[in-house]
Structure formats: structure tokens, C-alpha cells
Write a protein that holds these residues in place. Sequence first.
Motif, PDB file in Angstrom:
ATOM      1  N   ARG A  60       0.826  -1.205   0.000  1.00  0.00           N
ATOM      2  CA  ARG A  60       0.000   0.000   0.000  1.00  0.00           C
ATOM      3  C   ARG A  60       0.861   1.256   0.000  1.00  0.00           C
ATOM      4  N   GLY A  61       0.637   2.109  -1.011  1.00  0.00           N
ATOM      5  CA  GLY A  61       1.265   3.430  -1.012  1.00  0.00           C
ATOM      6  C   GLY A  61       0.222   4.411  -0.509  1.00  0.00           C
ATOM      7  N   GLY A  62      -0.511   5.041  -1.458  1.00  0.00           N
ATOM      8  CA  GLY A  62      -1.566   5.980  -1.079  1.00  0.00           C
ATOM      9  C   GLY A  62      -2.938   5.334  -0.943  1.00  0.00           C
ATOM     10  N   GLY A  63      -3.063   4.057  -1.287  1.00  0.00           N
ATOM     11  CA  GLY A  63      -4.346   3.351  -1.151  1.00  0.00           C
ATOM     12  C   GLY A  63      -5.414   3.802  -2.140  1.00  0.00           C
ATOM     13  N   HIS A  64      -5.002   4.414  -3.268  1.00  0.00           N
ATOM     14  CA  HIS A  64      -5.980   4.960  -4.204  1.00  0.00           C
ATOM     15  C   HIS A  64      -6.245   4.090  -5.425  1.00  0.00           C
ATOM     16  N   ASN A  65      -5.606   2.936  -5.519  1.00  0.00           N
ATOM     17  CA  ASN A  65      -5.873   2.081  -6.670  1.00  0.00           C
ATOM     18  C   ASN A  65      -7.349   1.680  -6.673  1.00  0.00           C
ATOM     19  N   ALA A  66      -8.039   1.921  -7.802  1.00  0.00           N
ATOM     20  CA  ALA A  66      -9.492   1.708  -7.850  1.00  0.00           C
ATOM     21  C   ALA A  66      -9.861   0.241  -7.658  1.00  0.00           C
TER      22      ALA A  66
ATOM     23  N   GLY B 139      -0.184  13.203 -10.899  1.00  0.00           N
ATOM     24  CA  GLY B 139      -1.571  13.174 -11.342  1.00  0.00           C
ATOM     25  C   GLY B 139      -2.342  14.401 -10.885  1.00  0.00           C
ATOM     26  N   VAL B 140      -3.651  14.408 -11.139  1.00  0.00           N
ATOM     27  CA  VAL B 140      -4.447  15.620 -10.962  1.00  0.00           C
ATOM     28  C   VAL B 140      -5.334  15.626  -9.711  1.00  0.00           C
ATOM     29  N   VAL B 141      -5.166  14.646  -8.818  1.00  0.00           N
ATOM     30  CA  VAL B 141      -5.903  14.672  -7.539  1.00  0.00           C
ATOM     31  C   VAL B 141      -4.890  14.479  -6.414  1.00  0.00           C
TER      32      VAL B 141
ATOM     33  N   THR C 135      -3.963  11.233  -4.092  1.00  0.00           N
ATOM     34  CA  THR C 135      -3.441  10.015  -4.719  1.00  0.00           C
ATOM     35  C   THR C 135      -1.995   9.785  -4.278  1.00  0.00           C
ATOM     36  N   GLY C 136      -1.636   8.502  -4.086  1.00  0.00           N
ATOM     37  CA  GLY C 136      -0.263   8.182  -3.724  1.00  0.00           C
ATOM     38  C   GLY C 136       0.675   8.325  -4.917  1.00  0.00           C
ATOM     39  N   ILE C 137       1.885   8.822  -4.648  1.00  0.00           N
ATOM     40  CA  ILE C 137       2.871   8.954  -5.736  1.00  0.00           C
ATOM     41  C   ILE C 137       3.376   7.573  -6.173  1.00  0.00           C
ATOM     42  N   ALA C 138       3.294   6.574  -5.262  1.00  0.00           N
ATOM     43  CA  ALA C 138       3.943   5.284  -5.526  1.00  0.00           C
ATOM     44  C   ALA C 138       3.233   4.514  -6.634  1.00  0.00           C
ATOM     45  N   GLY C 139       1.965   4.133  -6.372  1.00  0.00           N
ATOM     46  CA  GLY C 139       1.225   3.376  -7.379  1.00  0.00           C
ATOM     47  C   GLY C 139       1.155   4.152  -8.684  1.00  0.00           C
ATOM     48  N   LEU C 140       0.925   5.464  -8.585  1.00  0.00           N
ATOM     49  CA  LEU C 140       0.780   6.305  -9.777  1.00  0.00           C
ATOM     50  C   LEU C 140       2.043   6.265 -10.645  1.00  0.00           C
TER      51      LEU C 140
ATOM     52  N   GLY D  37       1.641   7.577 -14.768  1.00  0.00           N
ATOM     53  CA  GLY D  37       1.444   8.876 -14.117  1.00  0.00           C
ATOM     54  C   GLY D  37       1.212   9.996 -15.116  1.00  0.00           C
ATOM     55  N   VAL D  38      -0.082  10.320 -15.367  1.00  0.00           N
ATOM     56  CA  VAL D  38      -0.412  11.435 -16.263  1.00  0.00           C
ATOM     57  C   VAL D  38      -1.018  12.572 -15.467  1.00  0.00           C
ATOM     58  N   GLY D  39      -0.618  13.799 -15.762  1.00  0.00           N
ATOM     59  CA  GLY D  39      -1.155  14.942 -15.034  1.00  0.00           C
ATOM     60  C   GLY D  39      -1.038  16.213 -15.850  1.00  0.00           C
TER      61      GLY D  39
ATOM     62  N   VAL E 281       9.159  -3.644  -3.030  1.00  0.00           N
ATOM     63  CA  VAL E 281       8.511  -2.518  -2.351  1.00  0.00           C
ATOM     64  C   VAL E 281       9.423  -1.300  -2.501  1.00  0.00           C
ATOM     65  N   VAL E 282       8.930  -0.275  -3.158  1.00  0.00           N
ATOM     66  CA  VAL E 282       9.740   0.930  -3.346  1.00  0.00           C
ATOM     67  C   VAL E 282       9.601   1.782  -2.090  1.00  0.00           C
ATOM     68  N   THR E 283      10.706   1.922  -1.374  1.00  0.00           N
ATOM     69  CA  THR E 283      10.627   2.682  -0.126  1.00  0.00           C
ATOM     70  C   THR E 283      10.859   4.172  -0.354  1.00  0.00           C
TER      71      THR E 283
ATOM     72  N   GLU F  54      -3.976  -0.898 -22.459  1.00  0.00           N
ATOM     73  CA  GLU F  54      -4.751  -0.264 -21.385  1.00  0.00           C
ATOM     74  C   GLU F  54      -3.814   0.617 -20.582  1.00  0.00           C
ATOM     75  N   TYR F  55      -4.391   1.593 -19.891  1.00  0.00           N
ATOM     76  CA  TYR F  55      -3.599   2.374 -18.951  1.00  0.00           C
ATOM     77  C   TYR F  55      -3.827   1.771 -17.570  1.00  0.00           C
ATOM     78  N   PHE F  56      -2.771   1.161 -17.000  1.00  0.00           N
ATOM     79  CA  PHE F  56      -2.955   0.336 -15.809  1.00  0.00           C
ATOM     80  C   PHE F  56      -3.241   1.124 -14.531  1.00  0.00           C
TER      81      PHE F  56
HETATM   82  C1  LIG Z   1      -9.075  10.187  -7.204  1.00  0.00           C
HETATM   83  C2  LIG Z   1      -8.031   9.620  -8.108  1.00  0.00           C
HETATM   84  C3  LIG Z   1      -7.438  10.400  -9.068  1.00  0.00           C
HETATM   85  C4  LIG Z   1      -6.477   9.872  -9.913  1.00  0.00           C
HETATM   86  N1  LIG Z   1      -5.879  10.682 -10.830  1.00  0.00           N
HETATM   87  C5  LIG Z   1      -4.904  10.183 -11.622  1.00  0.00           C
HETATM   88  C6  LIG Z   1      -4.200  11.022 -12.518  1.00  0.00           C
HETATM   89  O1  LIG Z   1      -4.458  12.199 -12.610  1.00  0.00           O
HETATM   90  N2  LIG Z   1      -3.229  10.470 -13.278  1.00  0.00           N
HETATM   91  C7  LIG Z   1      -2.897   9.149 -13.192  1.00  0.00           C
HETATM   92  O2  LIG Z   1      -1.991   8.733 -13.903  1.00  0.00           O
HETATM   93  N3  LIG Z   1      -3.543   8.333 -12.345  1.00  0.00           N
HETATM   94  C8  LIG Z   1      -4.532   8.822 -11.560  1.00  0.00           C
HETATM   95  N4  LIG Z   1      -5.185   8.005 -10.696  1.00  0.00           N
HETATM   96  C9  LIG Z   1      -4.873   6.576 -10.673  1.00  0.00           C
HETATM   97  C10 LIG Z   1      -3.735   6.315  -9.712  1.00  0.00           C
HETATM   98  O3  LIG Z   1      -2.524   6.576 -10.369  1.00  0.00           O
HETATM   99  C11 LIG Z   1      -3.763   4.847  -9.259  1.00  0.00           C
HETATM  100  O4  LIG Z   1      -4.954   4.614  -8.562  1.00  0.00           O
HETATM  101  C12 LIG Z   1      -2.562   4.492  -8.393  1.00  0.00           C
HETATM  102  O5  LIG Z   1      -2.565   3.093  -8.184  1.00  0.00           O
HETATM  103  C13 LIG Z   1      -2.587   5.201  -7.062  1.00  0.00           C
HETATM  104  O6  LIG Z   1      -1.424   4.934  -6.341  1.00  0.00           O
HETATM  105  P1  LIG Z   1      -1.495   4.705  -4.754  1.00  0.00           P
HETATM  106  O7  LIG Z   1      -0.121   4.590  -4.266  1.00  0.00           O
HETATM  107  O8  LIG Z   1      -2.396   5.722  -4.138  1.00  0.00           O
HETATM  108  O9  LIG Z   1      -2.278   3.330  -4.757  1.00  0.00           O
HETATM  109  P2  LIG Z   1      -2.198   2.009  -3.895  1.00  0.00           P
HETATM  110  O10 LIG Z   1      -3.575   1.468  -3.981  1.00  0.00           O
HETATM  111  O11 LIG Z   1      -1.603   2.215  -2.574  1.00  0.00           O
HETATM  112  O12 LIG Z   1      -1.204   1.140  -4.748  1.00  0.00           O
HETATM  113  C14 LIG Z   1      -1.547   0.678  -6.025  1.00  0.00           C
HETATM  114  C15 LIG Z   1      -0.637  -0.456  -6.385  1.00  0.00           C
HETATM  115  O13 LIG Z   1       0.658   0.056  -6.620  1.00  0.00           O
HETATM  116  C16 LIG Z   1       1.627  -0.798  -6.065  1.00  0.00           C
HETATM  117  N5  LIG Z   1       2.349  -0.056  -5.029  1.00  0.00           N
HETATM  118  C17 LIG Z   1       1.897   0.951  -4.267  1.00  0.00           C
HETATM  119  N6  LIG Z   1       2.867   1.425  -3.505  1.00  0.00           N
HETATM  120  C18 LIG Z   1       3.963   0.713  -3.792  1.00  0.00           C
HETATM  121  C19 LIG Z   1       5.310   0.751  -3.349  1.00  0.00           C
HETATM  122  N7  LIG Z   1       5.730   1.640  -2.458  1.00  0.00           N
HETATM  123  N8  LIG Z   1       6.182  -0.144  -3.860  1.00  0.00           N
HETATM  124  C20 LIG Z   1       5.785  -1.057  -4.773  1.00  0.00           C
HETATM  125  N9  LIG Z   1       4.520  -1.129  -5.235  1.00  0.00           N
HETATM  126  C21 LIG Z   1       3.638  -0.247  -4.746  1.00  0.00           C
HETATM  127  C22 LIG Z   1       0.911  -2.010  -5.555  1.00  0.00           C
HETATM  128  O14 LIG Z   1       0.878  -2.979  -6.595  1.00  0.00           O
HETATM  129  C23 LIG Z   1      -0.478  -1.494  -5.307  1.00  0.00           C
HETATM  130  O15 LIG Z   1      -1.467  -2.490  -5.433  1.00  0.00           O
HETATM  131  C24 LIG Z   1      -6.127   8.519  -9.813  1.00  0.00           C
HETATM  132  C25 LIG Z   1      -6.732   7.713  -8.850  1.00  0.00           C
HETATM  133  C26 LIG Z   1      -7.673   8.251  -8.005  1.00  0.00           C
HETATM  134  C27 LIG Z   1      -8.326   7.378  -7.003  1.00  0.00           C
END
Ligand SMILES: Cc1cc2nc3c(=O)[nH]c(=O)nc-3n(C[C@H](O)[C@H](O)[C@H](O)COP(=O)(O)OP(=O)(O)OC[C@H]3O[C@@H](n4cnc5c(N)ncnc54)[C@H](O)[C@@H]3O)c2cc1C
Length: 482
Positions: A84-90, A144-146, A149-154, A159-161, A210-212, A430-432
Motif C-alpha cells: 500500500r502506497g496511497g491506497g488509491h488504486n481503484a 496526477g491531478v488529484v 493520490t499516492g505517488i507510488a502506485g501512480l 502517471g499522467v497529469g 517494495v519501493v521505499t 490499457e492504462y494500468f
Molecule cells: C481520485 C483519483 C485520481 C487519480 N488521478 C490520476 C491522474 O491524474 N493520473 C494518473 O496517472 N492516475 C490517476 N489516478 C490513478 C492512480 O494513479 C492509481 O490509482 C494508483 O494506483 C494510485 O497509487 P497509490 O499509491 O495511491 O495506490 P495504492 O492502492 O496504494 O497502490 C496501487 C498499487 O501500486 C503498487 N504499489 C503501491 N505502492 C507501492 C510501493 N511503495 N512499492 C511497490 N509497489 C507499490 C501495488 O501494486 C499497489 O497495489 C487517480 C486515482 C484516483 C483514485
Amino acid sequence: MSQTELRTRDGQATTVPDEVIATLAEALRGRLVQAADADYDDARAVWNGMVDKHPALIAQCAGVADVIASVNFAKEHDLLVAVRGGGHNAAGNAVCDGGLVIDLSMMKSVRVDPVAQTVRAEGGVTIGELDHESQAFGLAVPMGVVTETGIAGLTLAGGVGWLRRKYGLSCDNLVSADVVTASGELVTASSENNADLLWALQGGGGNFGVVTSFEFRAYPVGPEVFLAFVIHSGTGKDAQAALQFYREWSQATSDDISSFAILWHAPEIEEIPAEHHGAPIVVYLAMHAGDAADGEAALQSLREYGSPIADLSGATPYLEVQRFFDADYPAHEMRYYWKSRYLNDLSAEAMDALIGLNEASPSHHSTLDVWHLGGALGRVPPQNTAFGDRSAPYLVGIESNWERADDDAACIEWGRKVFRALEPFSSDREYFNFPGLYEEGDQSIRETFGANLGRLQSVKRKYDPDNLFRLNHNIPPADHST
Ligand SMILES: Cc1cc2nc3c(=O)[nH]c(=O)nc-3n(C[C@H](O)[C@H](O)[C@H](O)COP(=O)(O)OP(=O)(O)OC[C@H]3O[C@@H](n4cnc5c(N)ncnc54)[C@H](O)[C@@H]3O)c2cc1C
């Protein structure tokens, strides 16, 4: 001796004695959260309110040592692991049922080097936190534009913004990363060390460890920029004409401008006259990344088109542009299903399809976001990063957003229907970062990574041969090195 029930990597039931689990808790500088803890429900909640998973163990890591301890514990007991990075993966892959969550959301350090114009940020940092530190030095990292959102998963999936056409994807600006691999070792990936790993992290997702911490290039942006925000009718011929104009206008813009056309339904806000509330709209949003006065001049032609319902454009602090969409995406309380299609062109047929699908959306919170691509992000050759092909001129973000669990089936089906309907106008990639529920599986891995897949499988085999990190767009380990 009491035991805790867990799941293995393959989803089988297993048990671990509680006194063994206590050794993990003792090894952490952070905390190990379990079902009996008062904050368990908070610790397992992610952004998408539809996700309701029950991990057995949540390791809230305070630093690299905690991540190493967690990875080693998972390996030793063959546990299912979510990161879990930012927990924003849909799709909700930051958590899992019955497994161990390696949660980095407490790891918040950000260090800006204003001379080198680089920013180093830990794996739990959000975009808003990164922006806050970077803008103190007049800098910005393409994200990204919200802001929540976590920088990690994005970053790991692209990562588009707002800076994409001027400075590329987030992953294009990744200079180095510290990674705890499946063997429990900390390695640094950069162009000098473990360059194969750096390449794989630039779009290959959370497959490799895990990217720290991440090190990014940053650029002078703001403090004020110009944001065009213009609302047009989104029905029939009006919508077709508005999108046709957007197609021509966007194709002539400079790399300073990153823009969208968003098909939506008008929210009930005072800036939009009441007679339009709830009706389909096409919204133009465009940010110029340079001087605000230059931006105003460059965006004038977009604002002059037709007879808008509202023009809310203006010079705006960059930090506010970054927060522009935040209120539309509340965490936990709303339900979301997001997919994507890269368009080969914004053809008349594709426009008709988008307009009809928007009108038929079962939820007025849903949107179809046409992201204009190209510019700096489009010029990176496909083999330079794991992300791969950049040739599509537009990306449609299919955002099904709704409030009530009773509407889950209808709203998920609408998202899937849009995905199917856009197929004739799209590449198969697809855009993952908008992954649906990963239902396309292996097929989308093959099509999205294309010629990069073999190399990605070899890197996966090198750093995670037993596929410990599998809750992602999963790349099967394989040897393609010869
Ligand atoms: C409201 C909202 C707006 C968004 N806007 C954009 C946008 O403008 N542009 C865009 O490109 N995307 C956007 N997204 C999509 C976003 O990039 C993805 O949801 C991304 O997965 C979010 O990263 P996270 O760290 O918050 O997610 P998490 O759910 O924490 O992580 C997603 C996945 O990434 C991996 N991961 C996370 N952290 C790590 C780590 N530290 N090391 C290794 N693997 C890790 C894991 O596989 C995990 O399942 C948006 C999403 C939301 C919910």
C-alpha cells in the motif's frame, strides 16, 4: 497455543502461531494492526468505498527496516502480500483478504534539492504532500491531478497529469528508487546501478519489490499558472461540435498546454445556470505550465469557441490547480470502477459513441475524460521505459462513479459497456492506473507491454522469481535473456 488464520500466496488457508506473529510486531518501529485492534477498520479502508477486504495483518511501516522485516516474514510463512502506497488504486489491490499488507502510508519524508532540481520522497507520500514541499522552492514534479493520490502506485504504472505534455509521465522523471526486493534486500535502482530495475519500475507496476523511496526530476512551475475551465452543452450536435473543435484545437497546441475534454452531467453548483443542472455537458480544462500571462494568451482561442454555459477560467496558483478535482473524489464513501482506452483518433464516430454513452450513464457522478497526450510524453521511444508505446493521441479515462451499493451492478456494467463500445477506435493497450478489476488479465498484460513484455519477465524473474508481489497487473517471471 492460539493461532491466526491467514492466506498463502496461492490463496490457500494457513495458520501461524500468535507468538510467531508477535515477533513481527516486536520487529517493527511502526505497528502491526490486526482484526482485534480498535483501528482495524480504519487501517484496512482504501479510497474506493466498494472495496471491503479483511487482511489478517497490516504492517504499518515506519521505515525501510520495517519493510524488510515484513517481506522476510511474508516469505518465511508463504503469505499473500499486498503493498500500500496511497491506497488509491481503484481495484483495491492495496489490501487483500487474509494476507499481509505492507503499508507505507506512514512513510512521509520528502526532501527537495533546489540546486539539482530533484525531489526524494518516501513510498507513502501523496501528490499533495509532494507538491507542498516542491512548491516551497518553486518546483513541481509531474504527477496526477488529484492530490490525495499516492505517488507510488501512480508512478509505477505511468502517471499522467497537468505537466505531461511539457515534462512527460511521472515514471519518465524517476531518477532512482530504493527497493526492498523479494529476497528482503534493499537495492538502489538508477542509471548506474541496477538499471534494469529502474527501467522496469518506469511503468511495470508493483511487480519488482517494495519501493521505499523515489527520486524525481523537478521543474520550475508557478506559483501561478493559467487554467482554462469552460463548460459547453453536452447533448447532440452541440456536443459533437464542441468535441470537433477540441480535436482541432488540441492538435495545434504547444507542449506547454495539457488539456482534457470531459463528458459529464452538470453538477448543481451556482456557477452553472440552474436550467443546465443534471444535463450532459462537455467541459474543456487546460493548464498552461508557463507564465500565467502567456498562458492566458495561449488559451484564449479555447475560450472563444461557441457560446459556453460558463467560463470559469483564470490565473490560478499551481497548488490550487492540483487540488481542482479533489472534492469530486471523496474517499471511502463513494464507489468507483475505472477503466481506459487509448484512442487512435478523436474521430466523428468515436465522438458519437462518447456522447451517447455519457447520456446513458446510470450515475451523474460518472465521467468520460478525454486526455490529450503527445508532447514530451509522446516522444519517449517505447523501448526506453517499461511503459511502452506512446503513440496514441488521446486516452479516454472511463470513470464510473456512484453512491449506493444497490447500483454496483448497473454502474460496473456501464463502465464495461463503454470499454467495449470504444474498442473499434482504440489500440488494445490499457492504462494500468485505471485498471477496472484487472479482469482482462494476461491478455491486457501482453497487449499493453507489447515488445517490452519479455524483458519485463526477465527482470521480474531476477528480483521476484517466486512472484511474491502478485497483487498488481501481474507479470509472470520468465527467462527471456537469451
Ligand atoms: C481520485 C483519483 C485520481 C487519480 N488521478 C490520476 C491522474 O491524474 N493520473 C494518473 O496517472 N492516475 C490517476 N489516478 C490513478 C492512480 O494513479 C492509481 O490509482 C494508483 O494506483 C494510485 O497509487 P497509490 O499509491 O495511491 O495506490 P495504492 O492502492 O496504494 O497502490 C496501487 C498499487 O501500486 C503498487 N504499489 C503501491 N505502492 C507501492 C510501493 N511503495 N512499492 C511497490 N509497489 C507499490 C501495488 O501494486 C499497489 O497495489 C487517480 C486515482 C484516483 C483514485
